[in-house]
Motif scaffolding. Structure first.
Motif, PDB file in Angstrom:
ATOM      1  N   GLU A   7     -49.306  23.160 113.980  1.00  0.00           N
ATOM      2  CA  GLU A   7     -48.421  22.300 114.773  1.00  0.00           C
ATOM      3  C   GLU A   7     -47.895  22.997 116.023  1.00  0.00           C
ATOM      4  O   GLU A   7     -47.150  22.394 116.796  1.00  0.00           O
ATOM      5  CB  GLU A   7     -47.229  21.857 113.911  1.00  0.00           C
ATOM      6  N   GLY A   8     -48.273  24.260 116.212  1.00  0.00           N
ATOM      7  CA  GLY A   8     -47.747  24.998 117.353  1.00  0.00           C
ATOM      8  C   GLY A   8     -46.264  25.258 117.234  1.00  0.00           C
ATOM      9  O   GLY A   8     -45.541  25.350 118.225  1.00  0.00           O
ATOM     10  N   MET A   9     -45.818  25.427 115.998  1.00  0.00           N
ATOM     11  CA  MET A   9     -44.395  25.597 115.696  1.00  0.00           C
ATOM     12  C   MET A   9     -44.100  27.078 115.466  1.00  0.00           C
ATOM     13  O   MET A   9     -44.737  27.715 114.631  1.00  0.00           O
ATOM     14  CB  MET A   9     -44.056  24.781 114.436  1.00  0.00           C
ATOM     15  N   PRO A  10     -43.154  27.648 116.179  1.00  0.00           N
ATOM     16  CA  PRO A  10     -42.845  29.072 115.981  1.00  0.00           C
ATOM     17  C   PRO A  10     -42.424  29.356 114.541  1.00  0.00           C
ATOM     18  O   PRO A  10     -41.575  28.657 113.984  1.00  0.00           O
ATOM     19  CB  PRO A  10     -41.683  29.314 116.946  1.00  0.00           C
ATOM     20  N   PHE A  11     -43.043  30.382 113.964  1.00  0.00           N
ATOM     21  CA  PHE A  11     -42.639  30.836 112.630  1.00  0.00           C
ATOM     22  C   PHE A  11     -41.664  31.987 112.838  1.00  0.00           C
ATOM     23  O   PHE A  11     -42.045  33.059 113.302  1.00  0.00           O
ATOM     24  CB  PHE A  11     -43.845  31.278 111.803  1.00  0.00           C
ATOM     25  N   LEU A  12     -40.408  31.765 112.512  1.00  0.00           N
ATOM     26  CA  LEU A  12     -39.342  32.697 112.871  1.00  0.00           C
ATOM     27  C   LEU A  12     -39.162  33.833 111.869  1.00  0.00           C
ATOM     28  O   LEU A  12     -38.665  34.899 112.228  1.00  0.00           O
ATOM     29  CB  LEU A  12     -38.026  31.948 113.042  1.00  0.00           C
ATOM     30  N   GLY A  13     -39.524  33.590 110.610  1.00  0.00           N
ATOM     31  CA  GLY A  13     -39.367  34.668 109.647  1.00  0.00           C
ATOM     32  C   GLY A  13     -39.244  34.213 108.212  1.00  0.00           C
ATOM     33  O   GLY A  13     -39.173  33.014 107.925  1.00  0.00           O
TER      34      GLY A  13
END
Length: 289
Positions: free
Chosen positions: A243-249
């Motif tokens: 989805e082009g969604m940042p994976f923050l942690g």
């Protein structure tokens, strides 16, 4: 103008408020907002000292003047919410919790025996905490309009931030995708979505992501207790990548968090595992904010 960072989740119990409280302990120069008015609990960890309190006015409710009422029964028959009933004394009465404030009964009453009266449905506060100014609220049990209350609380936070030249507004939002959540994310610069490595966690993440996309608001994902189900965590990461969604942690499961909350401590300050994870999450979120 201050930048607004919102933390939400697709369902309750994912660790949203725990993460927000941890972020509040490390972000400087911010106003803290608890926008989860239906189930406010961030105050437990923030320990706010209330400096200002006001009542929140919800939708007006119908009230029947029993002296003027001719008991024609029109109001009861027309009310689609079954909010009007006859009590043991034979008087027509409105159940405030069922009344939807539509005013149909008032319009239909042939003797103008029904009026709409203002009702207070909650409270909002400005408080001082060890971590900065906090604006928060609570909705009375069974009351409606939490979306409006959230909007008002956020508006007040922005006024304070502008007045005091505060750089950030950190918002703990409601879970789900309903009206309170829409009010919470409206105007946000970035949204952190907290999920957990379960089937329902991934399902609800997809719904919240879609909601943020519909409002053209940037969002990233955090997986709490990721090590309880590594396979599902990988699925969440793959979804975010597609989805082009940042994976923050990732935040690990740690009994230290349970002990910290039981002792009314913020996990960031009590647990090294959380501190390292939150530092990484905050670093990535600030780059995107």
């Amino acid at each position: 103008m201050s930048k607004e960072l919102v933390v939400i989740s697709g369902k309750g119990g994912t660790g949203k408020t725990t993460l927000t409280a941890s972020l509040a302990s490390v972000i400087k120069n911010k106003v803290i907002v608890d926008a989860d008015a239906d189930a406010a609990n961030m105050y437990i960890l923030m320990k706010p000292e209330v400096k200002h309190k006001e009542l929140f006015k919800g939708n007006p409710k119908a009230v029947i003047d029993t002296d003027r009422c001719i008991k024609c029964d029109q109001c009861r028959q027309l009310c689609r919410f079954d909010a009007i009933y006859v009590n043991s004394d034979g008087e027509y009465v409105v159940d405030e919790l069922k009344c939807d404030s539509c005013k149909l009964c008032q319009i239909a009453c042939p003797v103008e025996a029904i009026e709409m009266k203002d009702v207070y449905s909650g409270e909002w506060y400005e408080s001082e905490t060890a971590y900065g100014i906090m604006v928060h609220a609570k909705l009375y049990p069974g009351a409606e309009n939490s979306g409006n209350l959230v909007t008002m609380v956020k508006h007040r936070a922005h006024l304070i931030a502008d007045e005091k030249n505060i750089e950030y507004i950190l918002v703990d939002g409601s879970p789900g995708i309903g009206c309170p959540v829409i009010s919470t994310i409206s105007g946000a610069n970035f949204v952190i979505i907290v999920t957990e490595p379960t089937v329902s966690g991934l399902h609800d993440l997809k719904r919240v992501k879609k909601l943020c996309d519909s409002f053209k608001i940037k969002s990233g994902v955090v997986v709490n207790k990721y090590d309880l189900n590594s396979q599902k965590t990988e699925e969440i990461e793959e979804f975010a990548k597609r989805e082009g969604m940042p994976f923050l942690g990732r935040i690990p499961f740690d009994k230290c968090v349970v002990d910290a909350i039981v002792n009314l401590q913020i996990p960031y300050e009590a647990c090294d595992s959380v501190k390292h994870a939150v530092d990484e999450i905050l670093s990535k979120a600030m780059e995107l904010l």
